[in-house]
Write an enzyme that holds these catalytic residues in place. Sequence first.
Site, PDB file in Angstrom:
ATOM      1  CG  HIS A   1     -23.824 -31.504  28.810  1.00 38.85           C
ATOM      2  ND1 HIS A   1     -22.943 -31.990  29.743  1.00 38.85           N
ATOM      3  CD2 HIS A   1     -23.070 -31.175  27.723  1.00 38.85           C
ATOM      4  CE1 HIS A   1     -21.715 -31.947  29.265  1.00 38.85           C
ATOM      5  NE2 HIS A   1     -21.770 -31.460  28.035  1.00 38.85           N
TER       6      HIS A   1
ATOM      7  CG  ASP B   1     -18.974 -29.576  28.384  1.00 35.04           C
ATOM      8  OD1 ASP B   1     -18.780 -30.685  28.924  1.00 35.04           O
ATOM      9  OD2 ASP B   1     -19.619 -29.439  27.328  1.00 35.04           O
TER      10      ASP B   1
END
Length: 256
Positions: free
Chosen positions: A62, A134
């Site tokens: 990320h 997430d």
Amino acid sequence: MAQAEIHQFPCLKDNYGVLIHDAEGGVTIAVDAPDAAAVRDALNARGWRLTHILVTHHHADHTGGIPVLKEETGCEVIGPKTESVRIPGLDRGVTEPDVLSLGTLKIQVFDTPGHTLGHISYWLPDAKVAFVGDTLFAMGCGRVLEGTAEMMWTSLGKIVRLPADTALYCGHEYTVANGKFGITIEPGNARLAEHLASAEAARAAGQPTLPTRVDLELETNVFLRADQKAIRTHVGLPDAPAWKVFANLRERKNRF
């Protein structure tokens, strides 16, 4: 407020990147930066100039594109304050209940720990969208890696208390795998079976299954339905607190 344009695109193995473009306010925001080249290509295809990166959590899939993108564009990097030392190039740390004003956009920050201890999510109420990294996936949720199951259950609860028509952008394309697990837990859920079939058709056609929506997840995501009698009975925990049922489901998914 002018309508924000949102563009989602695949990157790495199964990640998604997202761009939010506010023409009136003169800002273009990347939500996470999994891969610099993929973000750059998405920007160039639309003629947008990156001004900000909003980071959900510190994991490399990320944040890996941040250093290159920041060097190329001079963008401001905003992310979880409690993970500041683990995020390259972070300029501003934020936490709940901070509200960001970027261009004409108002962005509310939620602490959603569990997957990581400092994970945060971003809600744009005027645009009816949230970016949940997430923490939540379509028909699923992230692994509890740094926090506790009780912590993750609380975080999921924050997300699904958003308005029912809120679009949820997640960090990964895991929908089909999540649905296949879910149907083993709640085989009588016709809405879940329908959603799984729709997701399988979308993936077979090379299409994304995201974003999802709060109301759809409440109907089809077994992790959010840990307080339902049928699921409690299925896992043999009829009288346990919902978060313990959730923990049992998460462990089952880990082994699925």
